[in-house]
Structures are given as structure tokens and as C-alpha cells.
Design a protein around this motif. Structure first.
Motif, mmCIF file in Angstrom:
data_model
loop_
_atom_site.group_PDB
_atom_site.id
_atom_site.type_symbol
_atom_site.label_atom_id
_atom_site.label_comp_id
_atom_site.label_asym_id
_atom_site.label_seq_id
_atom_site.Cartn_x
_atom_site.Cartn_y
_atom_site.Cartn_z
ATOM 1 N N ASN A 79 80.371 20.313 20.467
ATOM 2 C CA ASN A 79 79.350 19.254 20.422
ATOM 3 C C ASN A 79 78.480 19.338 19.170
ATOM 4 N N PHE A 93 76.925 16.409 17.216
ATOM 5 C CA PHE A 93 75.765 15.657 17.706
ATOM 6 C C PHE A 93 74.498 16.362 17.242
ATOM 7 N N ARG A 131 71.718 15.395 16.642
ATOM 8 C CA ARG A 131 70.455 14.891 17.185
ATOM 9 C C ARG A 131 69.830 15.876 18.169
ATOM 10 N N ARG A 135 75.875 24.615 24.650
ATOM 11 C CA ARG A 135 75.223 24.115 23.432
ATOM 12 C C ARG A 135 74.063 24.997 22.964
ATOM 13 N N ARG A 160 68.738 16.744 30.762
ATOM 14 C CA ARG A 160 68.621 17.751 29.717
ATOM 15 C C ARG A 160 67.177 18.138 29.338
ATOM 16 N N HIS A 168 75.841 12.739 33.752
ATOM 17 C CA HIS A 168 76.486 13.007 32.462
ATOM 18 C C HIS A 168 76.567 11.751 31.583
ATOM 19 N N THR A 215 70.922 7.605 25.282
ATOM 20 C CA THR A 215 72.185 7.018 25.753
ATOM 21 C C THR A 215 71.926 5.700 26.490
#
Ligand code: CIR
Length: 409
Positions: free
Chosen positions: A155, A158, A160, A180, A234, A265, A272
């Protein structure tokens, strides 16, 4: 001294951005570990790289400086002592604080030049790459079939999420899932030791050594004094209180808008389902709004270091109020269609990267959302997305703004 990080909005003209070109970490994923690695499918690497290069070119063609995460990390580790300290931490966080495997991994990684070492750590180290005489009982009895000594970081593209720029500072994030968590160790070293950032007044609003969780996909800089954040799968409410306290104490930020999104998810981060694309325009996934309502909390500094919290449910009104706009245009992903909206949201149709007010970069596959953005007056640059989208992130997820121009008004 002007800080090398300067981001006072989501939409100010993007000047410098940090990306990561996907590498062999993508090919070190196989079906048994997909779920734990937080990926839904395995992109075909050469095409993913082509698509990523096209994304980077699209940004460069607009005059945006593109920095690469892995290169910044290697530059930060130029000094041998710093590299050694970093490696000890990285090995410990990868499950090898000491012992024969630690020693063999360290010798192997130090045999490479620094850039190759960084790339290798991101890609993951297989057991058959190194030779150890001694292994632990756990290794022999429990993990014998597991192929990695160091897990890949699929990942990492990503950029960000492990960190987020806010004003002249950054949050270096304690991420939710183990898959992560090591990514932000690179960030810590970049900020501390890369000559571009080291000793240049970058304020670390929150470091990665916390129990509570926060990820950059939830962190939206709405203006030079309003910060929005998702209460999400998250990012936890406790972490939001912590970041709010730090921002209220040491920055211009006097308003934090916390938006409670579904914990799943498909909608793992606020970005998102919701992004800012112009002074008064946002994309929103219609399924997070229940008749226009969503639990939203406005935080302001209170008396004696306390934080005042107001509970609200009308997102549009909240945005009009905190941004001081007479009207906010919420543009529904997939035009609100019951099939198109969730399909395009799944492929990051809400996840726009704004590169100037009213100018965005989006995935080409989300053509219904893209057409609607154009109808709302937005200039859309489409990028290719067959492979990149398989790991569940879009243009905003794939980019960490480092410098944006301040807004004029
Ligand atoms: N900001 C974002 O939404 N980033 C996308 C992260 C996708 C990645 N597979 C993850 O689950 O963390």
C-alpha cells in the motif's frame, strides 16, 4: 523561515507533491495474504507502473513538482549512523529486534546501496533471500511455511495515509493495521534527516508513537483555520481529540469538523466518500448521507484548554457555516444512481485530487462521476486506472501534497 511544508487548503494550486511509484511490493502479494495486506486484488505491475507514470506526468504537465517517497527516504539515510538507527527500528517493527535472523537481515540490507535497501524494505524480504544458521523455535514450529522475513508494503503508493500536511506541519501517523504501520517510520526519518525538511521548522503536530490511530485519508485541510477529519475504520475519536488539542494550542486552526463515516473497507477513509474540489464544491458518496444527514461534530477551543463539541447532522449546513459560504454544492458520486454510485465509489469515484480550485485529477473508469463534475463546471484531468484501482485507492490517496499556494480570499 518558510517551512518546506505548506498546505492551508485542499484546493489551493498544488506546487509540490510526494508520490511512490509502485514496485516489487505489489508482486510480493499472493491470495492467502491479500486480506491481511489490505488489498483486494493483485495489480499487474508493469501496467500499474505505466499508469502511475502517467499520473505523475499529468501532475508534472501542470507544473507540479513531483517528489518520490523512496528517494526522499534514501536521501534521509545518507549518514551511516542514521541508517543504522533506522534499520534497527525497522527490523524491530518487522518482528526481528535481535537474534540470528535480525543479524542476517541487517547484513543483507547493509550490503546494498541505500536506495536499493529502501526499495528492498518496501518490497519485502523473502526467507530464501538470506541464509541463517539458527532460527527460533517460533520460526521452525509456527511460521515455517510463511515466505517472508520482512513483509512487503503493497500500500506504499498511497502516500496520503502514513502522513498528512497541515499548515506548516505534518502528522506522522500511527496507522491502524500492522500491514501499513511501518510506512510512517520512513516519514519520520524523511522529516528528521532529509536536507529538504531537516531543521527547517516543520511542526510535527502528532508523531507516530501513540496508541490511538489516525490516517491521512481521513485528514482534510478545508481552509487555513478549518480542518475536517473522518471518525472511521482508520481514525479514532481519541486521536481526533489529541490532534485538535495540538492544533488549537500551536496553530491557526480553531475548528475541527469530525464526520462519522461507516466503518468498513470500501469506505475506510473520509476521502473515499468525500473530497473538497472548489471553494464551495465537494464530491460526496450519497450512501453516507441519510436524507442529507450524517453525524458530524464541530470542535472548537473551549476554556482552560478544554474542547467544546457541538453535535450536528446537516453536513451541507455545517460546511456553509464553517467555510462562511452562502451555499455548498455537494456533487453525488455516480450521480446518485443506486448501482453506479456504489460501483464508482468502490473504484474511488469520490476520491478526487484537487490541483487548483475547480480543477481535479480522477480515474478515467468513473465516467459517470467525471461527466457530472464537468456539468458542475469542474475541469477534470482523467488518468488511467485499470491496475492502480485494484488496491482500493484513487488519485487523492496516491498523493501527499507538500506545498500548495494559499487561497486568495
Ligand atoms: N486514502 C485512502 O483511501 N487510501 C487508500 C488506501 C487503500 C489501502 N489498500 C488500505 O486499505 O489502506
Amino acid at each position: 523561515m518558510q517551512s518546506p511544508i505548506h498546505v492551508t487548503s485542499e484546493i489551493g494550486k498544488l506546487k509540490t507533491v510526494m508520490l511512490h511509484r509502485p514496485g516489487h511490493e505489489i508482486e510480493n502479494v499472493y491470495p492467502d495474504i491479500l486480506h491481511r495486506m489490505l488489498v483486494d486484488d493483485i495489480p499487474y505491475l508493469p501496467i500499474a507502473q505505466e499508469e502511475h507514470d502517467y499520473f505523475a506526468k499529468t501532475l508534472k504537465d501542470q507544473g507540479i513538482e513531483v517528489l518520490y517517497f523512496a528517494k526522499l527516504a534514501a536521501e534521509a539515510l545518507a549518514d551511516d549512523q542514521v541508517k543504522n538507527e533506522f534499520l534497527e527500528k525497522m527490523l524491530a517493527e518487522s518482528g526481528h529486534a535481535a537474534g540470528a535472523v535480525h543479524d542476517a537481515l541487517k547484513e543483507y540490507l547493509l550490503s546494498m546501496d541505500t536506495q536499493a535497501m529502501v526499495d528492498k524494505i518496501i518490497a519485502g524480504v523473502r526467507k530464501d533471500e538470506i541464509h541463517t544458521k539458527f532460527v527460533s523455535l517460533a520460526e521452525m514450529a509456527e511460521d515455517a511455511d510463511y515466505p517472508f522475513f520482512m513483509d512487503p508494503m503493497p500500500n506504499a503508493y498511497f502516500t496520503r495515509d502514513p502522513q498528512a500536511s497541515i499548515g506548516d506541519g505534518i502528522t506522522i501517523n500511527h496507522m491502524t493495521f500492522k500491514a501499513r504501520q511501518r510506512e510512517s517510520l520512513f516519514t519520520e526519518y524523511i522529516i528528521k534527516y532529509n536536507p529538504r525538511f531537516a531543521n527547517k521548522g516543520v511542526h510535527v503536530w502528532r508523531d507516530r508513537y501513540h496508541d490511538t490511530r489516525i490516517e491521512g485519508g481521513d485528514e482534510l485541510v478545508l481552509s487555513d483555520h478549518v480542518f475536517a477529519i473522518g471518525i472511521s475504520q482508520r481514525t479514532s475519536a481519541d486521536a481526533i481529540m489529541d490532534i485538535a488539542r495540538n492544533l488549537f494550542k500551536d496553530s491557526n486552526y480553531d475548528t475541527v469538523v469530525a464526520i462519522h463515516i461507516p466503518h468498513n473497507h470500501a469506505m475506510m477513509h473520509l476521502d473515499t466518500v468525500f473530497t473538497m474540489i472548489n471553494y464551495d464544491q465537494f464530491t460526496v458518496h450519497p450512501q453516507i448521507l441519510d436524507g442529507g444527514k450524517i453525524d458530524t461534530y464541530i470542535l472548537h477551543p473551549g476554556k482552560d484548554g478544554e474542547i467544546e463539541i457541538q453535535h450536528r447532522t446537516d453536513l451541507q449546513k455545517v460546511l456553509e457555516e464553517v467555510l462562511d459560504k452562502p451555499e455548498i454544492d455537494l456533487i453525488p458520486t455516480g450521480n446518485g444512481d443506486p448501482i453506479v454510485a456504489p460501483r464508482e465509489q468502490w473504484n474511488d469515484g469520490s476520491n478526487t485530487l484537487t490541483i487548483a480550485p475547480g480543477e481535479v485529477v480522477t480515474y478515467d473508469r468513473n465516467y459517470v462521476s467525471n461527466d457530472l463534475l464537468r456539468k458542475h463546471g469542474i475541469l477534470v484531468h482523467e488518468v488511467r486506472s485499470s491496475e492502480l484501482s485494484r488496491v482500493r485507492g484513487g488519485p487523492r490517496c496516491m498523493s501527499c501534497p507538500i506545498v500548495r499556494e494559499d487561497l486568495k480570499n
